[in-house]
Design a protein around this motif. Structure first.
Motif, PDB file in Angstrom:
ATOM      1  N   LYS A 270       0.847  -1.204   0.000  1.00  0.00           N
ATOM      2  CA  LYS A 270       0.000   0.000   0.000  1.00  0.00           C
ATOM      3  C   LYS A 270       0.876   1.246   0.000  1.00  0.00           C
ATOM      4  CE  LYS A 270      -4.083  -1.935   0.592  1.00  0.00           C
ATOM      5  NZ  LYS A 270      -5.228  -1.764  -0.206  1.00  0.00           N
ATOM      6  N   GLN A 271       0.292   2.353  -0.412  1.00  0.00           N
ATOM      7  CA  GLN A 271       0.986   3.637  -0.362  1.00  0.00           C
ATOM      8  C   GLN A 271       0.565   4.382   0.883  1.00  0.00           C
ATOM      9  OE1 GLN A 271       0.370   5.684  -4.071  1.00  0.00           O
ATOM     10  NE2 GLN A 271       2.180   4.714  -4.941  1.00  0.00           N
ATOM     11  N   ALA A 272       1.487   5.175   1.409  1.00  0.00           N
ATOM     12  CA  ALA A 272       1.238   5.948   2.618  1.00  0.00           C
ATOM     13  C   ALA A 272       1.829   7.342   2.439  1.00  0.00           C
ATOM     14  CB  ALA A 272       1.862   5.255   3.827  1.00  0.00           C
ATOM     15  N   ILE A 273       1.392   8.274   3.285  1.00  0.00           N
ATOM     16  CA  ILE A 273       1.885   9.654   3.270  1.00  0.00           C
ATOM     17  C   ILE A 273       2.737   9.864   4.512  1.00  0.00           C
ATOM     18  CG2 ILE A 273       1.212  12.097   3.295  1.00  0.00           C
ATOM     19  CD1 ILE A 273       0.400  10.724   0.736  1.00  0.00           C
ATOM     20  N   VAL A 274       3.903  10.472   4.321  1.00  0.00           N
ATOM     21  CA  VAL A 274       4.805  10.750   5.444  1.00  0.00           C
ATOM     22  C   VAL A 274       4.258  11.930   6.237  1.00  0.00           C
ATOM     23  CG1 VAL A 274       7.143  11.420   6.092  1.00  0.00           C
ATOM     24  CG2 VAL A 274       6.775   9.848   4.170  1.00  0.00           C
ATOM     25  N   LEU A 275       4.072  11.734   7.551  1.00  0.00           N
ATOM     26  CA  LEU A 275       3.612  12.806   8.447  1.00  0.00           C
ATOM     27  C   LEU A 275       4.773  13.417   9.229  1.00  0.00           C
ATOM     28  CD1 LEU A 275       0.387  11.123   9.898  1.00  0.00           C
ATOM     29  CD2 LEU A 275       0.575  12.718   7.974  1.00  0.00           C
ATOM     30  N   GLU A 276       5.749  12.608   9.591  1.00  0.00           N
ATOM     31  CA  GLU A 276       6.983  13.056  10.243  1.00  0.00           C
ATOM     32  C   GLU A 276       8.134  12.408   9.501  1.00  0.00           C
ATOM     33  OE1 GLU A 276       7.019  12.080  14.416  1.00  0.00           O
ATOM     34  OE2 GLU A 276       5.070  12.992  14.762  1.00  0.00           O
ATOM     35  N   ARG A 277       9.236  13.093   9.394  1.00  0.00           N
ATOM     36  CA  ARG A 277      10.396  12.604   8.640  1.00  0.00           C
ATOM     37  C   ARG A 277      10.703  11.141   8.985  1.00  0.00           C
ATOM     38  NH1 ARG A 277      16.165  12.483   8.660  1.00  0.00           N
ATOM     39  NH2 ARG A 277      16.968  13.127   6.635  1.00  0.00           N
ATOM     40  N   VAL A 278      10.833  10.322   7.933  1.00  0.00           N
ATOM     41  CA  VAL A 278      11.120   8.901   8.098  1.00  0.00           C
ATOM     42  C   VAL A 278      12.540   8.638   7.596  1.00  0.00           C
ATOM     43  CG1 VAL A 278      10.492   6.564   7.367  1.00  0.00           C
ATOM     44  CG2 VAL A 278       8.708   8.245   7.805  1.00  0.00           C
TER      45      VAL A 278
ATOM     46  N   ALA B 106       7.174   4.446  11.444  1.00  0.00           N
ATOM     47  CA  ALA B 106       7.766   3.928  10.216  1.00  0.00           C
ATOM     48  C   ALA B 106       9.276   4.116  10.234  1.00  0.00           C
ATOM     49  CB  ALA B 106       7.170   4.643   9.006  1.00  0.00           C
ATOM     50  N   ARG B 107       9.939   3.275   9.458  1.00  0.00           N
ATOM     51  CA  ARG B 107      11.369   3.452   9.217  1.00  0.00           C
ATOM     52  C   ARG B 107      11.641   3.069   7.774  1.00  0.00           C
ATOM     53  NH1 ARG B 107      12.032  -1.474  12.176  1.00  0.00           N
ATOM     54  NH2 ARG B 107      13.071  -3.016  10.890  1.00  0.00           N
ATOM     55  N   ALA B 108      12.715   3.641   7.240  1.00  0.00           N
ATOM     56  CA  ALA B 108      13.078   3.405   5.849  1.00  0.00           C
ATOM     57  C   ALA B 108      13.715   2.031   5.697  1.00  0.00           C
ATOM     58  CB  ALA B 108      14.031   4.480   5.361  1.00  0.00           C
TER      59      ALA B 108
ATOM     60  N   ALA C 135      16.046   8.863   3.437  1.00  0.00           N
ATOM     61  CA  ALA C 135      15.122   9.614   4.302  1.00  0.00           C
ATOM     62  C   ALA C 135      13.982  10.144   3.442  1.00  0.00           C
ATOM     63  CB  ALA C 135      15.848  10.743   5.004  1.00  0.00           C
ATOM     64  N   TYR C 136      12.796  10.201   4.040  1.00  0.00           N
ATOM     65  CA  TYR C 136      11.603  10.698   3.348  1.00  0.00           C
ATOM     66  C   TYR C 136      11.045  11.859   4.148  1.00  0.00           C
ATOM     67  CZ  TYR C 136      12.138   6.169   1.119  1.00  0.00           C
ATOM     68  OH  TYR C 136      12.652   5.089   0.455  1.00  0.00           O
TER      69      TYR C 136
ATOM     70  N   ASP D  51       6.903  -3.861   4.193  1.00  0.00           N
ATOM     71  CA  ASP D  51       6.789  -4.864   5.243  1.00  0.00           C
ATOM     72  C   ASP D  51       6.267  -4.206   6.497  1.00  0.00           C
ATOM     73  OD1 ASP D  51       6.902  -7.367   6.387  1.00  0.00           O
ATOM     74  OD2 ASP D  51       9.068  -7.400   6.622  1.00  0.00           O
ATOM     75  N   ILE D  52       5.798  -5.006   7.415  1.00  0.00           N
ATOM     76  CA  ILE D  52       5.373  -4.533   8.739  1.00  0.00           C
ATOM     77  C   ILE D  52       6.200  -5.321   9.757  1.00  0.00           C
ATOM     78  CG2 ILE D  52       3.486  -4.292  10.382  1.00  0.00           C
ATOM     79  CD1 ILE D  52       2.999  -2.582   7.956  1.00  0.00           C
ATOM     80  N   ASP D  53       6.900  -4.604  10.628  1.00  0.00           N
ATOM     81  CA  ASP D  53       7.716  -5.220  11.664  1.00  0.00           C
ATOM     82  C   ASP D  53       7.126  -4.809  13.006  1.00  0.00           C
ATOM     83  OD1 ASP D  53       9.706  -6.484  13.094  1.00  0.00           O
ATOM     84  OD2 ASP D  53      11.164  -4.852  12.822  1.00  0.00           O
ATOM     85  N   GLY D  54       6.301  -5.674  13.570  1.00  0.00           N
ATOM     86  CA  GLY D  54       5.605  -5.324  14.826  1.00  0.00           C
ATOM     87  C   GLY D  54       4.594  -4.239  14.531  1.00  0.00           C
ATOM     88  N   ALA D  55       4.808  -3.051  15.155  1.00  0.00           N
ATOM     89  CA  ALA D  55       3.916  -1.907  14.918  1.00  0.00           C
ATOM     90  C   ALA D  55       4.608  -0.855  14.067  1.00  0.00           C
ATOM     91  CB  ALA D  55       3.483  -1.319  16.250  1.00  0.00           C
ATOM     92  N   THR D  56       5.653  -1.237  13.364  1.00  0.00           N
ATOM     93  CA  THR D  56       6.415  -0.293  12.538  1.00  0.00           C
ATOM     94  C   THR D  56       6.324  -0.708  11.086  1.00  0.00           C
ATOM     95  OG1 THR D  56       7.967   0.097  14.353  1.00  0.00           O
ATOM     96  CG2 THR D  56       8.690   0.738  12.166  1.00  0.00           C
ATOM     97  N   ALA D  57       5.965   0.253  10.247  1.00  0.00           N
ATOM     98  CA  ALA D  57       5.904  -0.002   8.805  1.00  0.00           C
ATOM     99  C   ALA D  57       7.284   0.249   8.220  1.00  0.00           C
ATOM    100  CB  ALA D  57       4.886   0.919   8.159  1.00  0.00           C
ATOM    101  N   ILE D  58       7.728  -0.663   7.387  1.00  0.00           N
ATOM    102  CA  ILE D  58       8.996  -0.514   6.674  1.00  0.00           C
ATOM    103  C   ILE D  58       8.644   0.022   5.294  1.00  0.00           C
ATOM    104  CG2 ILE D  58      11.119  -1.645   5.926  1.00  0.00           C
ATOM    105  CD1 ILE D  58      10.512  -1.872   8.971  1.00  0.00           C
ATOM    106  N   VAL D  59       9.212   1.209   4.954  1.00  0.00           N
ATOM    107  CA  VAL D  59       8.794   1.897   3.740  1.00  0.00           C
ATOM    108  C   VAL D  59       9.984   2.136   2.826  1.00  0.00           C
ATOM    109  CG1 VAL D  59       6.849   3.001   4.885  1.00  0.00           C
ATOM    110  CG2 VAL D  59       9.038   4.200   4.767  1.00  0.00           C
ATOM    111  N   MET D  60       9.632   2.415   1.569  1.00  0.00           N
ATOM    112  CA  MET D  60      10.637   2.832   0.582  1.00  0.00           C
ATOM    113  C   MET D  60       9.995   3.773  -0.421  1.00  0.00           C
ATOM    114  SD  MET D  60      11.066  -0.553  -1.797  1.00  0.00           S
ATOM    115  CE  MET D  60      11.615   0.261  -3.252  1.00  0.00           C
TER     116      MET D  60
END
Length: 144
Positions: free
Chosen positions: A91-99, A116-118, A124-125, A135-144
């Motif tokens: 899925k696509q997401a919008i960055v709310l705080e710098r990732v 989230a983390r990159a 950095a986003y 991917d999802i790692d626990g409660a953290t989304a892994i994004v690119m």
């Protein structure tokens, strides 16, 4: 024992094959039980012993030959509808705080705010960018 008709013995055999079906969860026993029921029907219609055994064998082998491959295909298939965390991947997401790679950022994913983390630690986003969830790692989304 000669007073009991052959169809009764076939039904007893079907019930006997149903017991290991329930205990072992091996569907082949169920297919053999259906073959025994078919033989009971043929015995009830007046077929001879040879024809009864033939009906049992043909029905049982036909069920095993047809049903097992279909069941194996269905067991090997992935679910068509992804749910839970699997539904969020891609899925696509919008960055709310710098990732970045440290994991301190936040994104809006599916109407919810996620940490989230990159994926790439050097990437950095910034706020407002669209990112893809890989991917999802626990409660953290892994994004690119």
């Amino acid at each position: 024992m000669n007073d009991i008709n052959a169809w009764v013995w076939w039904l007893v055999a079907a019930a006997g094959l149903g017991i290991p079906l329930v205990v072992t969860a091996m569907p082949e026993f169920g297919m053999l039980a259906v073959g025994a029921v078919a033989a009971a029907v043929s015995a009830g219609l007046g077929a001879g012993v040879v024809l009864q055994v033939l009906v049992f064998a043909v029905v049982s082998v036909a069920l095993i030959a047809v049903v097992r491959p279909v069941a194996a295909r269905h067991r090997a298939q992935r679910p068509q509808l992804a749910t839970g965390v699997e539904a969020l991947k891609g899925k696509q997401a919008i960055v709310l705080e710098r990732v970045d790679g440290s994991g301190g950022g936040r994104i809006k994913l599916g109407g919810e705010i996620w940490s989230a983390r990159a994926l790439d630690a050097g990437q950095a986003y910034e706020v407002g960018q669209e990112v893809d969830v890989v991917d999802i790692d626990g409660a953290t989304a892994i994004v690119m």
